[in-house]
Design an enzyme around this catalytic site. Structure first.
Site, mmCIF file in Angstrom:
data_model
loop_
_atom_site.group_PDB
_atom_site.id
_atom_site.type_symbol
_atom_site.label_atom_id
_atom_site.label_comp_id
_atom_site.label_asym_id
_atom_site.label_seq_id
_atom_site.Cartn_x
_atom_site.Cartn_y
_atom_site.Cartn_z
ATOM 1 N N THR A 132 -53.641 -11.818 14.458
ATOM 2 C CA THR A 132 -53.496 -10.612 15.782
ATOM 3 C C THR A 132 -51.995 -10.231 15.690
ATOM 4 O O THR A 132 -51.606 -8.870 15.758
ATOM 5 C CB THR A 132 -54.195 -11.151 16.987
ATOM 6 N N ILE A 181 -51.851 -22.024 19.896
ATOM 7 C CA ILE A 181 -53.139 -22.491 20.545
ATOM 8 C C ILE A 181 -52.836 -22.337 22.189
ATOM 9 O O ILE A 181 -53.797 -22.043 22.783
ATOM 10 C CB ILE A 181 -53.653 -23.948 20.132
ATOM 11 N N ARG A 221 -63.796 -25.016 19.177
ATOM 12 C CA ARG A 221 -64.135 -23.882 18.508
ATOM 13 C C ARG A 221 -63.412 -23.792 17.039
ATOM 14 O O ARG A 221 -63.863 -23.246 15.950
ATOM 15 C CB ARG A 221 -63.540 -22.686 19.239
ATOM 16 N N ARG A 267 -25.454 2.757 22.622
ATOM 17 C CA ARG A 267 -24.692 3.759 21.712
ATOM 18 C C ARG A 267 -23.144 3.223 21.884
ATOM 19 O O ARG A 267 -22.762 2.361 22.504
ATOM 20 C CB ARG A 267 -24.802 5.181 22.550
ATOM 21 N N HIS A 268 -22.397 3.921 21.084
ATOM 22 C CA HIS A 268 -20.706 3.846 21.086
ATOM 23 C C HIS A 268 -20.652 4.204 22.517
ATOM 24 O O HIS A 268 -21.008 5.027 23.290
ATOM 25 C CB HIS A 268 -20.447 4.763 20.010
ATOM 26 N N ASN A 289 -18.297 13.741 23.080
ATOM 27 C CA ASN A 289 -19.444 13.758 24.309
ATOM 28 C C ASN A 289 -18.647 14.460 25.516
ATOM 29 O O ASN A 289 -19.444 15.131 26.232
ATOM 30 C CB ASN A 289 -19.528 12.112 24.534
ATOM 31 N N ARG A 323 -16.288 6.158 15.917
ATOM 32 C CA ARG A 323 -16.617 6.119 17.487
ATOM 33 C C ARG A 323 -17.407 4.749 17.440
ATOM 34 O O ARG A 323 -17.321 4.291 18.377
ATOM 35 C CB ARG A 323 -17.168 7.227 17.987
ATOM 36 N N GLU A 376 -25.290 9.193 12.891
ATOM 37 C CA GLU A 376 -25.884 9.999 13.664
ATOM 38 C C GLU A 376 -26.500 11.088 12.904
ATOM 39 O O GLU A 376 -26.139 11.339 11.456
ATOM 40 C CB GLU A 376 -25.028 10.576 14.661
ATOM 41 N N HIS A 435 -25.948 5.746 17.459
ATOM 42 C CA HIS A 435 -25.949 6.805 17.871
ATOM 43 C C HIS A 435 -27.189 7.250 18.628
ATOM 44 O O HIS A 435 -28.336 6.662 18.326
ATOM 45 C CB HIS A 435 -25.401 7.926 17.075
#
Length: 763
Positions: free
Chosen positions: A375, A489, A515, A576-577, A583, A628, A649, A715
């Site tokens: 699974t 188990i 089982r 992120r940087h 920015n 950066r 980026e 980024h």
């Protein structure tokens, strides 16, 4: 010598460098040496000056020279041949204290167009007694050697690779793609670091509601809800849901069709509800043609022709009408195309054109004893294929069994000599297989069929159901590690709905072992059909992959993915940087350095990583090739640092360096196109989010393969795509995932699934 370029790349500066060679596309390689400087251990020679190399006359950004011998210090760097005039000076900088720096006497040294001025001049420092701070008349005199030459990018790269084999750190600025800090630094050169609480939990913040991901949910419960049984029963509380078929239909967002429904009924249902709204996107989703924009537009507006990739309809505007219609002529050929781009879609097209019809749909049928990781493997494979853009669903037969026969079946129900139990289990397996194939016929591409399927008789039944309708591959998981089996188990008893109503853990454990013994008595390894066998692969310490009759693009990708997966728990830290100058200005793309706030975050991040991973020897730091991220990672010591071009980026193409307001003002059509479909929108001469996903696939494979922690400094768009993979988020949500600055997203990967924790180091 602390340089990544061989000696042959330099020439004596007495000739003033080689002027006029800038047109050849080479790089200007500069080597600075200081001779006969006897350091006391406190003062270290540095170089600083004008941009772009040495820090805008900011001593805190000065480049440290490296000791080449007892009396020789050296620094090398590379600048473009057409650089502006570069002025620089030497200075002595205290290594461990905040004492003032000592700048060399005299005018600045000048490098212009490859011509060097003042190179023959000695360097003089006015220092205090015993190399102390300035303020006395004591003068230190050193000889300076400055060399420069034009080097082609190819020679530069070759020299770096040759030098790198010696495992020496490079001082060629911007050239190395791997650097290893063998020992922790005594302290940061730029002064003391910003303090970070020892209790890292102090910085924990809740993930946004839209990003919440619980790793403790039983993986099988995340599988597809049974359709065939929805009208005949109700989910028990232990299955995590209790709802009628009507509620189930609303939750899934698609109509639920009874297995006995006629073709006419299905056609009528599709006609009455041909498409549904995709929340918060201004889009509609159609089963036949995929996703397209709202069809009605106001008069006077022009059509938005966005590169949506193969298989998506093109909006066509009639010359005599303001209404837009979707061109459906491609529908019959591209109905089942994945949403992904590039190689993924190209391979899917090739498979559809060249392969038989049933090869267009793929059923991966799990085989194996309980507690062998089936699974978990199914869920992981589902997540990977969805992320690549292939419509994939996980069908868990245990979910069908619990709905049809309840959750309180004892081990006797699973005995090989219990004909009633065998018939009941085969019945729900057939129902699940029919549901999966019906879903494929509605547009699904890959179905993961999760059950033990431990006998050849059961597997032959499934092959007959699939014959002529889909391609079927068995995926058998074999584990001989008793430690891993025992762990699985116990997790099964803790998490499986089969034991949710059993208060006694030991009683549940005893029943499950019984089982398991019943399954082991009847188990028959796969020898029929197309199959992949994973033998002792879950530990990540080797193992085998065996294949039979495997061909095609998707099966090949699946094998490649499975070879690199394991269950070893380890954290992956995404951040992120630090805040960059772009920015602050609101500009996209670019390659600027950090702001003061970003530099502070870099120090805090280094402190965080040191405390969080102090006991981890196998950790590594991954960055993009943009400065950066490299600067953000620079204060982190003691771990190898690796630069990935794939982590750069998203390429904004002609919009690079612009603000969104500038794009809206000057390129309104592009602005509106991006707003309509951020996932598929491709910047002119740039990339789309789907392009980013395509180039990130090797990163995902390597993250899966790693057994130690990884810190990824990248980024926003890239981290959105990476996060979507781990959190199993739909492709259409990727452009809107919240990945704030100065926040660390810790993804904990392990046998219980994927868990998330967020640390906010700065407001």
């Amino acid at each position: 010598m602390g340089t990544g370029v061989s000696k042959s790349a330099s020439s004596d500066s007495s000739n003033g460098g080689r002027e006029g060679e800038g047109a050849g596309g080479g790089q200007l390689y500069v080597s600075l040496k200081m001779e006969n400087f006897a350091s006391t251990g406190e003062l270290v020679p540095h170089v600083y000056g004008s941009v772009p190399v040495v820090g805008s006359w900011d001593p805190s950004k000065a480049l440290s020279m490296q000791r080449e011998s007892a009396s020789m210090w050296e620094l090398s760097f590379v600048v473009p041949p057409d650089h502006e005039t570069l002025e620089f000076k030497f200075l002595l900088k205290p290594k461990y204290s905040n004492a003032p720096c000592v700048v060399e006497e005299g005018p600045s040294r000048v490098l212009k167009g490859g011509a060097l001025g003042g190179d023959a001049r000695l360097v003089y420092f006015r220092v205090g007694p015993a190399g102390g701070v300035a303020g006395s008349d004591d003068v230190v005199e050193c000889r300076v050697i400055i060399k420069a030459d034009m080097v082609s990018p190819f020679d530069l790269a070759a020299s770096w690779r040759a030098y790198q084999e010696n495992l020496k750190p490079s001082t060629v600025r911007g050239i190395p793609d791997v650097s290893i800090n063998a020992a922790p630094a005594m302290g940061f050169e730029n002064g003391s670091t910003a303090s970070l609480e020892l209790d890292l939990e102090h910085y924990v913040v809740p993930a946004p509601a839209s990003c919440a991901n619980s790793g403790m949910t039983y993986t099988a419960n995340l599988a597809e809800n049974p359709r065939s049984l929805t009208y005949t029963g109700i989910f028990s509380n232990s299955d995590g849901a209790s709802f009628s078929s009507c509620v189930s239909a609303k939750a899934s967002g698609t109509a639920l069709i009874d297995q006995k429904a006629t073709r006419k009924d299905m056609e009528e249902l599709i006609v009455t509800d041909p498409c549904r709204a995709v929340p918060n996107s201004g889009m509609f989703e159609s089963k036949s043609v995929g996703t397209f924009s709202l069809l009605q537009k106001q008069d006077g507006q022009r059509g938005l022709f966005v590169d949506r990739g193969v298989g998506s309809p093109r909006l066509v505007k009639s010359a005599s009408s303001s209404a837009f219609t979707a061109d459906l002529k491609l529908d019959s050929e591209t109905k089942d195309m994945p949403a992904a781009a590039g190689a993924v879609t190209a391979a899917a097209v090739a498979d559809k054109m060249l392969g038989p019809k049933e090869d267009r749909r793929l059923a991966i049928v799990l085989v194996g004893l309980p507690a062998r990781g089936k699974t978990f493997t199914a869920a992981k494979l589902t997540r990977y294929l969805r992320w690549l853009g292939h419509e994939t669903k996980h069908f868990n037969v245990g979910k069908y069994r619990r709905l049809k026969h309840g959750v309180n079946q004892s081990a006797d129900f699973f005995r090989a000599d219990n004909p009633e139990g065998i018939e009941a289990r085969n019945e729900v397996a057939a129902l699940a297989m029919e549901d999966m194939i019906s879903w494929m016929q509605e547009g699904g591409q890959v179905g993961i069929f999760d059950a033990t399927n431990s006998t050849s008789k059961r597997r032959n039944m499934l092959m007959k159901i699939a014959a002529g309708r889909c391609k079927l591959i068995f995926l058998e998981t074999i584990c001989n590690d008793e430690r891993i089996i025992e762990r699985n188990i116990r997790l099964k008893i803790q998490q499986s709905p089969d034991y949710a109503e059993e208060p006694d853990f030991e009683a549940g454990l005893q029943d499950f072992r019984a089982r398991l013994a019943n399954y082991e008595k009847a188990y028959e390894p796969v020898e029929e059909g197309s199959y992949i066998k994973m033998i002792d692969m879950v530990s990540g310490n080797g193992g085998q992959i065996q294949m039979n009759n495997i061909s095609g693009y998707l099966p090949g990708r699946i094998v490649f993915f499975l070879v690199n997966t394991h269950l070893t728990p380890r954290p992956i830290l995404l951040t992120r940087h630090g805040e960059s100058q772009d920015n602050v200005r609101g500009r996209i793309g670019g390659d600027t350095v950090l702001s003061e706030t970003g530099e502070l975050y870099a120090k805090k991040l280094a402190n965080f990583v040191e405390k969080r991973l102090k006991s981890e020897r196998a950790a590594s730091i991954w960055t993009s090739t943009l400065q950066r991220t490299i600067i953000t990672a620079s204060p982190i010591v003691g771990f190898p640092k690796i630069q990935w071009r794939a982590l750069d980026e998203i390429n904004a193409g002609v919009c690079d360096g612009m603000t969104y307001e500038e794009i809206k003002k000057n390129m309104l059509e592009e602005y509106e196109s991006r707003k309509k479909d951020k996932l598929r929108y491709r910047y002119p001469r740039g990339e789309s989010y789907l392009d980013v996903i395509q180039r990130l696939e090797p990163v995902i494979i390597e993250l899966e393969r790693q057994r130690g922690p990884v810190v990824v400094i990248s980024h926003q768009a890239v981290l959105r795509a990476l996060y979507a993979y781990f959190a199993d988020r739909p492709l259409k949500e990727i452009p809107y995932i919240e990945v704030p600055l100065h926040t660390i997203i810790e993804i904990q990967m392990g046998v219980t699934g994927v868990q998330e924790k967020r640390y906010k180091l700065m407001d």
